[in-house]
Write an enzyme that holds these catalytic residues in place. Sequence first.
Site, mmCIF file in Angstrom:
data_model
loop_
_atom_site.group_PDB
_atom_site.id
_atom_site.type_symbol
_atom_site.label_atom_id
_atom_site.label_comp_id
_atom_site.label_asym_id
_atom_site.label_seq_id
_atom_site.Cartn_x
_atom_site.Cartn_y
_atom_site.Cartn_z
ATOM 1 N N GLU A 155 0.594 -1.338 -0.264
ATOM 2 C CA GLU A 155 0.310 -0.158 -0.331
ATOM 3 C C GLU A 155 0.612 1.006 0.408
ATOM 4 O O GLU A 155 2.051 1.013 0.888
ATOM 5 C CB GLU A 155 -0.526 0.167 1.279
ATOM 6 C CG GLU A 155 -2.146 -1.229 0.983
ATOM 7 C CD GLU A 155 -2.598 -1.389 2.532
ATOM 8 O OE1 GLU A 155 -4.067 -1.233 2.232
ATOM 9 O OE2 GLU A 155 -2.714 -1.294 3.463
ATOM 10 N N CYS B 119 3.811 8.701 0.880
ATOM 11 C CA CYS B 119 4.139 7.849 1.787
ATOM 12 C C CYS B 119 4.278 6.238 1.811
ATOM 13 O O CYS B 119 3.583 5.742 1.152
ATOM 14 C CB CYS B 119 3.018 7.563 3.267
ATOM 15 S SG CYS B 119 3.717 6.358 4.676
ATOM 16 N N CYS C 100 6.467 -7.406 7.066
ATOM 17 C CA CYS C 100 7.628 -6.512 7.995
ATOM 18 C C CYS C 100 8.282 -7.515 8.857
ATOM 19 O O CYS C 100 6.630 -8.292 9.354
ATOM 20 C CB CYS C 100 7.162 -5.613 8.261
ATOM 21 S SG CYS C 100 8.572 -4.922 9.437
ATOM 22 N N CYS D 6 6.684 -6.333 15.036
ATOM 23 C CA CYS D 6 5.982 -4.637 16.543
ATOM 24 C C CYS D 6 4.997 -5.210 16.306
ATOM 25 O O CYS D 6 3.620 -5.370 15.865
ATOM 26 C CB CYS D 6 6.719 -3.773 16.100
ATOM 27 S SG CYS D 6 8.547 -2.882 15.383
ATOM 28 N N CYS E 37 2.026 -2.904 15.622
ATOM 29 C CA CYS E 37 1.837 -2.012 14.336
ATOM 30 C C CYS E 37 0.950 -3.314 12.951
ATOM 31 O O CYS E 37 1.127 -4.630 13.645
ATOM 32 C CB CYS E 37 2.810 -1.813 13.373
ATOM 33 S SG CYS E 37 3.200 -1.887 11.902
ATOM 34 N N GLY F 272 7.037 -2.616 5.891
ATOM 35 C CA GLY F 272 8.409 -2.606 5.733
ATOM 36 C C GLY F 272 9.245 -1.902 6.709
ATOM 37 O O GLY F 272 8.959 -0.654 6.798
ATOM 38 N N GLU F 273 10.333 -1.835 6.308
ATOM 39 C CA GLU F 273 11.737 -2.109 7.389
ATOM 40 C C GLU F 273 12.192 -1.250 5.956
ATOM 41 O O GLU F 273 13.156 -2.293 5.648
ATOM 42 C CB GLU F 273 12.397 -2.765 8.444
ATOM 43 C CG GLU F 273 13.075 -2.142 8.984
ATOM 44 C CD GLU F 273 13.898 -0.637 9.414
ATOM 45 O OE1 GLU F 273 12.514 -0.685 9.935
ATOM 46 O OE2 GLU F 273 14.361 -0.308 8.859
ATOM 47 N N SER G 92 12.314 6.234 7.763
ATOM 48 C CA SER G 92 11.748 5.559 9.058
ATOM 49 C C SER G 92 12.253 4.561 9.811
ATOM 50 O O SER G 92 11.886 3.566 9.208
ATOM 51 C CB SER G 92 10.244 5.858 9.711
ATOM 52 O OG SER G 92 10.318 5.359 10.587
ATOM 53 N N SER H 221 12.270 5.221 15.258
ATOM 54 C CA SER H 221 11.538 4.136 15.733
ATOM 55 C C SER H 221 11.520 4.425 18.099
ATOM 56 O O SER H 221 12.966 3.294 17.633
ATOM 57 C CB SER H 221 10.602 3.345 15.489
ATOM 58 O OG SER H 221 9.797 3.849 14.359
ATOM 59 N N HIS I 158 9.380 5.329 20.823
ATOM 60 C CA HIS I 158 8.843 4.046 21.743
ATOM 61 C C HIS I 158 8.583 3.478 22.903
ATOM 62 O O HIS I 158 7.506 2.835 23.263
ATOM 63 C CB HIS I 158 7.856 3.188 20.655
ATOM 64 C CG HIS I 158 7.783 3.655 19.096
ATOM 65 N ND1 HIS I 158 7.489 3.927 18.728
ATOM 66 C CD2 HIS I 158 7.518 2.525 18.439
ATOM 67 C CE1 HIS I 158 6.873 4.386 17.731
ATOM 68 N NE2 HIS I 158 7.612 3.584 17.015
ATOM 69 N N ASN J 11 -2.556 4.744 16.309
ATOM 70 C CA ASN J 11 -3.786 4.289 15.156
ATOM 71 C C ASN J 11 -4.207 2.534 15.392
ATOM 72 O O ASN J 11 -3.351 1.814 15.713
ATOM 73 C CB ASN J 11 -3.577 5.122 13.637
ATOM 74 C CG ASN J 11 -3.345 5.877 13.347
ATOM 75 O OD1 ASN J 11 -3.604 6.871 13.877
ATOM 76 N ND2 ASN J 11 -1.534 6.314 13.402
ATOM 77 N N CYS K 234 -0.318 5.815 9.930
ATOM 78 C CA CYS K 234 0.810 5.096 10.217
ATOM 79 C C CYS K 234 0.743 3.933 10.873
ATOM 80 O O CYS K 234 -0.091 3.746 12.144
ATOM 81 C CB CYS K 234 1.634 5.724 11.557
ATOM 82 S SG CYS K 234 2.969 6.897 10.420
#
Length: 365
Positions: free
Chosen positions: A96, A109, A116, A120, A123, A171-172, A203, A226, A228, A308, A351
């Site tokens: 996406e 974005c 991924c 996490c 996510c 993804g990373e 990111s 990130s 957190h 989110n 996000c």
Amino acid sequence: MHSAMEQRCLYDYNLTELTELLRGWGEPAFRARQLYRQLYVNLAASAGQMTDLPAALRARLAEIPLSTLRLERVQIGDEGLTRKALFRLPDGAVVETVLMVYPDRSTVCVSTQAGCGMGCVFCATGQLGLLRNLSSGEIVAQAIWASQELRVMGAAGPAGRVTNLVFMGMGEPFANYDRWWQAVERLHDPQGFNLGARSMTVSTVGLVKGIERLAAEQLPINLAISLHAPDDTLRSELMPVNRHYPIAELMVATRKYIEKTRRRVSFEYVLLQGKNDHPHQAIALARLLRREAPRGPMLFHVNLIPWNPVPGTPLGRSEWERVTAFQQILTDYGIPCTVRVERGVEIAAACGQLAGQQGVMVQLS
Ligand code: SAH
Ligand code: SF4
């Protein structure tokens, strides 16, 4: 795992490689430059549209896919100003891309992997696991889609072109470093897409090797990390990667990056109700960053992101009062800090919400 990527598309080639390809067909170098302009400036939707190329060459080019992303659907939110595209890849995986239009800019974005592997817990993409890395062309083609979409929308003024690009989709990026960086270089190329390095932000979940590599690159793109959580116990619970790269190691890499590049780094901090949003955690975060900050100007800031919602997790979004209280504590400690205002929550485009679920349903129905 990468067999599907053997199907190279035109967006997988840089100018030198296109020149090679066309030379093999007996075409002069200027034809490759024309083709490159068609791809990155004119945003041609097919080889047939490249009318400045001879018909025989167009026919030959038509045998190579322009892009291997197949647009399956576009969801529209925020009264048309946020658009999420769902693409299907040749091997069936989905990715996406989100376009956000503001009065003075347009931000895309972009995803760097299908799924991924970092896991996490907060996510949606992490719940998918890693399906595969995207090729450079599959990364580049997402930005091209956003530009084409802006044209279709007839967006005017500075918002009429992609002005900002964030690698914050699925993804990373640093787990797919080589292909991702090829995409960065191609999107930056002033002869082509011409996106300024300072207009791009990557990111990372905190892969130290990637931070070190980025520090050595010539193009000064922006870095967001990130974080957190202010301590290893909580960070490891939320982000398994912390067991490999704990906070102290991450901070050493970040400090070196700042010292080497003199560029400001953003720390992202997703706020989860009752989990990482207590006042004592804000204080711990402030102390951590003050301790680690290099001497001299504070070359970092904190971006607070109210979480989110992701279905199927027991987590909750921090109430607004807790967000502002957290921000106030950081501010009191002299930590530069902003709250990210999200776009596209109602179409699951914000996000951490990218999971391609809608597309799977469309495919099956
Ligand atoms: N893999 C990279 C980049 C993609 S995620 C990374 O993790 O940094 C982009 C940002 O969205 C990261 O800061 C990530 O932690 C955050 N994020 C993930 N899930 C989220 C959610 N549900 N709500 C808000 N932000 C989220
Ligand atoms: Fe991967 Fe980033 Fe999601 Fe973590 S937050 S699972 S690294 S996409």
